[in-house]
Design a protein around this motif. Structure first.
Motif, PDB file in Angstrom:
ATOM      1  N   HIS A   3       0.812  -1.209   0.000  1.00  0.00           N
ATOM      2  CA  HIS A   3       0.000   0.000   0.000  1.00  0.00           C
ATOM      3  C   HIS A   3       0.850   1.265   0.000  1.00  0.00           C
ATOM      4  O   HIS A   3       0.408   2.314  -0.477  1.00  0.00           O
ATOM      5  N   ASP A   4       2.072   1.185   0.557  1.00  0.00           N
ATOM      6  CA  ASP A   4       2.874   2.415   0.652  1.00  0.00           C
ATOM      7  C   ASP A   4       3.534   2.802  -0.659  1.00  0.00           C
ATOM      8  O   ASP A   4       4.249   3.808  -0.725  1.00  0.00           O
ATOM      9  N   THR A   5       3.313   2.038  -1.720  1.00  0.00           N
ATOM     10  CA  THR A   5       3.826   2.414  -3.041  1.00  0.00           C
ATOM     11  C   THR A   5       2.702   2.585  -4.065  1.00  0.00           C
ATOM     12  O   THR A   5       2.965   2.864  -5.232  1.00  0.00           O
ATOM     13  N   LEU A   6       1.468   2.426  -3.643  1.00  0.00           N
ATOM     14  CA  LEU A   6       0.352   2.457  -4.587  1.00  0.00           C
ATOM     15  C   LEU A   6       0.208   3.815  -5.273  1.00  0.00           C
ATOM     16  O   LEU A   6      -0.086   3.885  -6.466  1.00  0.00           O
ATOM     17  N   GLY A  37      -9.259   6.091  11.635  1.00  0.00           N
ATOM     18  CA  GLY A  37      -8.363   5.203  12.355  1.00  0.00           C
ATOM     19  C   GLY A  37      -6.887   5.477  12.168  1.00  0.00           C
ATOM     20  O   GLY A  37      -6.046   4.691  12.627  1.00  0.00           O
ATOM     21  N   THR A  38      -6.556   6.585  11.517  1.00  0.00           N
ATOM     22  CA  THR A  38      -5.161   6.949  11.261  1.00  0.00           C
ATOM     23  C   THR A  38      -4.921   8.373  11.752  1.00  0.00           C
ATOM     24  O   THR A  38      -5.801   9.227  11.640  1.00  0.00           O
ATOM     25  N   THR A  39      -3.736   8.630  12.271  1.00  0.00           N
ATOM     26  CA  THR A  39      -3.347   9.991  12.636  1.00  0.00           C
ATOM     27  C   THR A  39      -2.407  10.536  11.586  1.00  0.00           C
ATOM     28  O   THR A  39      -1.320   9.994  11.347  1.00  0.00           O
ATOM     29  N   ILE A  40      -2.838  11.603  10.924  1.00  0.00           N
ATOM     30  CA  ILE A  40      -1.973  12.312   9.980  1.00  0.00           C
ATOM     31  C   ILE A  40      -1.182  13.330  10.791  1.00  0.00           C
ATOM     32  O   ILE A  40      -1.773  14.221  11.415  1.00  0.00           O
ATOM     33  N   PRO A  41       0.157  13.215  10.814  1.00  0.00           N
ATOM     34  CA  PRO A  41       0.925  14.127  11.672  1.00  0.00           C
ATOM     35  C   PRO A  41       1.052  15.518  11.075  1.00  0.00           C
ATOM     36  O   PRO A  41       0.988  15.708   9.854  1.00  0.00           O
ATOM     37  N   ALA A  42       1.229  16.497  11.947  1.00  0.00           N
ATOM     38  CA  ALA A  42       1.441  17.873  11.503  1.00  0.00           C
ATOM     39  C   ALA A  42       2.610  17.935  10.533  1.00  0.00           C
ATOM     40  O   ALA A  42       3.646  17.302  10.739  1.00  0.00           O
ATOM     41  N   GLY A  43       2.425  18.708   9.461  1.00  0.00           N
ATOM     42  CA  GLY A  43       3.480  18.895   8.467  1.00  0.00           C
ATOM     43  C   GLY A  43       3.456  17.898   7.330  1.00  0.00           C
ATOM     44  O   GLY A  43       4.164  18.083   6.325  1.00  0.00           O
ATOM     45  N   ALA A  44       2.658  16.845   7.443  1.00  0.00           N
ATOM     46  CA  ALA A  44       2.647  15.806   6.410  1.00  0.00           C
ATOM     47  C   ALA A  44       1.888  16.276   5.174  1.00  0.00           C
ATOM     48  O   ALA A  44       0.850  16.927   5.282  1.00  0.00           O
ATOM     49  N   PRO A  45       2.368  15.922   3.983  1.00  0.00           N
ATOM     50  CA  PRO A  45       1.586  16.155   2.766  1.00  0.00           C
ATOM     51  C   PRO A  45       0.370  15.234   2.740  1.00  0.00           C
ATOM     52  O   PRO A  45       0.453  14.076   3.153  1.00  0.00           O
ATOM     53  N   VAL A  46      -0.760  15.761   2.273  1.00  0.00           N
ATOM     54  CA  VAL A  46      -2.010  14.997   2.204  1.00  0.00           C
ATOM     55  C   VAL A  46      -2.534  15.063   0.772  1.00  0.00           C
ATOM     56  O   VAL A  46      -2.555  16.130   0.159  1.00  0.00           O
ATOM     57  N   ILE A  47      -2.960  13.909   0.254  1.00  0.00           N
ATOM     58  CA  ILE A  47      -3.512  13.832  -1.092  1.00  0.00           C
ATOM     59  C   ILE A  47      -4.976  13.429  -0.985  1.00  0.00           C
ATOM     60  O   ILE A  47      -5.287  12.343  -0.482  1.00  0.00           O
ATOM     61  N   LEU A  48      -5.849  14.317  -1.403  1.00  0.00           N
ATOM     62  CA  LEU A  48      -7.282  14.025  -1.423  1.00  0.00           C
ATOM     63  C   LEU A  48      -7.603  13.415  -2.783  1.00  0.00           C
ATOM     64  O   LEU A  48      -7.655  14.119  -3.799  1.00  0.00           O
ATOM     65  N   LEU A  49      -7.822  12.111  -2.808  1.00  0.00           N
ATOM     66  CA  LEU A  49      -7.993  11.379  -4.058  1.00  0.00           C
ATOM     67  C   LEU A  49      -9.487  11.353  -4.419  1.00  0.00           C
ATOM     68  O   LEU A  49     -10.199  10.368  -4.230  1.00  0.00           O
ATOM     69  N   ASP A  70       6.892   7.983   0.802  1.00  0.00           N
ATOM     70  CA  ASP A  70       7.516   9.315   0.856  1.00  0.00           C
ATOM     71  C   ASP A  70       7.013  10.147   2.024  1.00  0.00           C
ATOM     72  O   ASP A  70       7.358  11.332   2.151  1.00  0.00           O
ATOM     73  N   GLY A  71       6.144   9.561   2.884  1.00  0.00           N
ATOM     74  CA  GLY A  71       5.635  10.287   4.043  1.00  0.00           C
ATOM     75  C   GLY A  71       4.324  11.005   3.804  1.00  0.00           C
ATOM     76  O   GLY A  71       3.777  11.620   4.732  1.00  0.00           O
ATOM     77  N   SER A  72       3.797  10.952   2.590  1.00  0.00           N
ATOM     78  CA  SER A  72       2.498  11.574   2.306  1.00  0.00           C
ATOM     79  C   SER A  72       1.369  10.624   2.704  1.00  0.00           C
ATOM     80  O   SER A  72       1.573   9.411   2.839  1.00  0.00           O
ATOM     81  N   TYR A  73       0.172  11.177   2.878  1.00  0.00           N
ATOM     82  CA  TYR A  73      -0.999  10.402   3.269  1.00  0.00           C
ATOM     83  C   TYR A  73      -2.069  10.551   2.191  1.00  0.00           C
ATOM     84  O   TYR A  73      -2.490  11.671   1.874  1.00  0.00           O
ATOM     85  N   VAL A  74      -2.499   9.415   1.632  1.00  0.00           N
ATOM     86  CA  VAL A  74      -3.514   9.416   0.580  1.00  0.00           C
ATOM     87  C   VAL A  74      -4.867   9.101   1.202  1.00  0.00           C
ATOM     88  O   VAL A  74      -5.030   8.080   1.876  1.00  0.00           O
TER      89      VAL A  74
END
Length: 412
Positions: free
Chosen positions: A3-6, A311-323, A36-40
């Motif tokens: 999942h971390d490379t999808l 169920g996931t914590t997106i940390p401060a400063g992380a890139p977020v992708i709204l798909l 890469d540390g981003s959250y999809v």
């Protein structure tokens, strides 16, 4: 495939023609951390839970950096000043409140529903003229011959750009569109080309704004450059950035919507025939197109603080992708989501994004697409795809065919 490379697979051009199986895999983990540390964020419910969250920032562009020229005066004085100005006056889709809200309100004072509806007849004329020019041909490229020139002609006339300059605006729009592609931000060559085009169109707009102040007309740019006494006004730098945004964002999304629309109709001939028999069906069909084959597949944000979601914590400063396109095919929200169904009820899609940054030009895009698709299905006799899938443009966010070859029996 983990999942971390999808999402890296999503941005791979090899998957541009059909990214939807990858989206289904991503939805298995509604908020998925990538390598890469981003959250999809990929499910409808999780996206809906975040689009209004003030802890997500749109100010995620890398700093402007113009390429060295070899001229010390430009490299050490002029270009650093330009970079600072650009960084401080981004287009409003890359701004957070309160700046975003102020700029959007000023633009919407001019980009009104009556003004947009007022161009209906002019759009009809442009559409018919573009199709007339194809008479006698049995093969066309819908993108080059129709979808690409139409939106730039319409937005230029709304803004008040002289017709003789529309071709140059189309060239600028093509280059500047790469700035809206998150996966191209690390491409130095693309960034330099974007900076060069931005400087050129900024110089042009500066002169046009000066002319509109001297000789105002009934167009958007005149209205923005000459606000009524007591009304909020934007400075010239924000005015230029807003005009460029209207040109580029409005153009690229409408090109994709029209092209994806015709591609989908030819793939679903029963729906093409139904639209031909019943043009009033167009609004429902366009809403389903916005869900099924949206013009924008995702946008990026930056987390300003820790965010707990699905169920996931997106940390401060992380890139977020709204798909958005993955949410549009979420079976938890839409029955039989991979089926194109213009009769679908309760179609709350993300075709024009959502939240504070819901597409400014959505009413105009809907009008252009309705007029365009109705005219195309009425006048194209026995259209067929010359290549399926067609070749796609490089970008994964502003996803659409680069070319769409259509064979025709004739043009009515």
């Amino acid at each position: 495939m983990s999942h971390d490379t999808l999402f890296a697979e999503v941005t791979d051009p090899a998957n541009r023609a059909d990214p939807y199986p990858l989206y289904a895999r991503l939805r298995e983990t509604p908020v998925s951390r990538q390598g890469d540390g981003s959250y999809v964020v990929s499910t409808h419910a999780a996206i809906r839970g975040l689009i209004f969250d003030p802890r997500l920032s749109s100010e995620d562009l890398p700093p402007s950096q113009r390429p060295p020229t070899g001229n010390p005066f430009k490299d050490w004085i002029v270009n650093p000043i330009k970079n600072r100005v650009v960084n401080a006056h981004r287009p409003l889709i890359f701004r957070d409140p309160p700046d975003h809200d102020t700029l959007r309100a000023i633009v919407m004072e001019q980009f009104t529903i009556p003004r947009v509806r007022g161009v209906h007849r002019e759009v009809e004329g442009i559409v018919e003229d573009l199709i007339d020019k194809l008479q006698g041909r049995d093969e066309i490229c819908l993108v080059e011959d129709f979808s690409y020139p139409l939106p730039v002609m319409v937005i230029c006339r709304l803004l008040g750009v002289p017709e003789e300059d529309e071709e140059q605006f189309q060239k600028w729009a093509t280059v500047l569109a790469t700035a809206l592609e998150p996966d191209s931000r690390g491409d130095e060559e693309a960034r330099h080309a974007t900076a060069t085009a931005f400087d050129a169109i900024s110089d042009y707009m500066r002169g046009l704004i000066k002319e509109k102040r001297k000789n105002p007309a009934d167009d958007m740019l005149s209205g923005l450059a000459n606000p009524e006494p007591g009304k909020p006004a934007m400075g010239d730098f924000d005015l230029i950035a807003s005009a460029i945004l209207l040109l580029v964002a409005g153009h690229e999304t409408t090109v994709n919507l029209i092209t994806n629309g015709m591609l989908t109709l030819i793939r679903h001939p029963e729906e093409l025939d139904r639209l031909r028999r019943d043009p009033e069906r167009a609004p429902r069909l366009i809403e389903e197109l916005l869900r099924y084959e949206p013009p924008v597949h995702f946008r990026t944000r930056k987390a300003l603080g820790d965010i707990d979601i699905a169920g996931t914590t997106i940390p401060a400063g992380a890139p977020v992708i709204l798909l958005f396109a993955a949410g549009n095919r979420d079976p938890a929200r839409f029955a039989d989501p991979d089926r194109f169904d213009p009769d679908r009820e309760d179609n709350q899609h993300f075709g024009f994004g959502g939240g504070l940054h819901y597409c400014l030009g959505a009413p105009l895009a809907r009008i252009e697409t309705e007029i365009a698709l109705n005219a195309l299905v009425r006048r194209f006799v026995a259209p067929r795809l010359l290549q399926d899938p067609p070749p796609y443009r490089p970008g994964a966010s502003l996803r659409g065919p680069e070319k769409l070859g259509i064979g025709l029996e004739r043009i009515a």
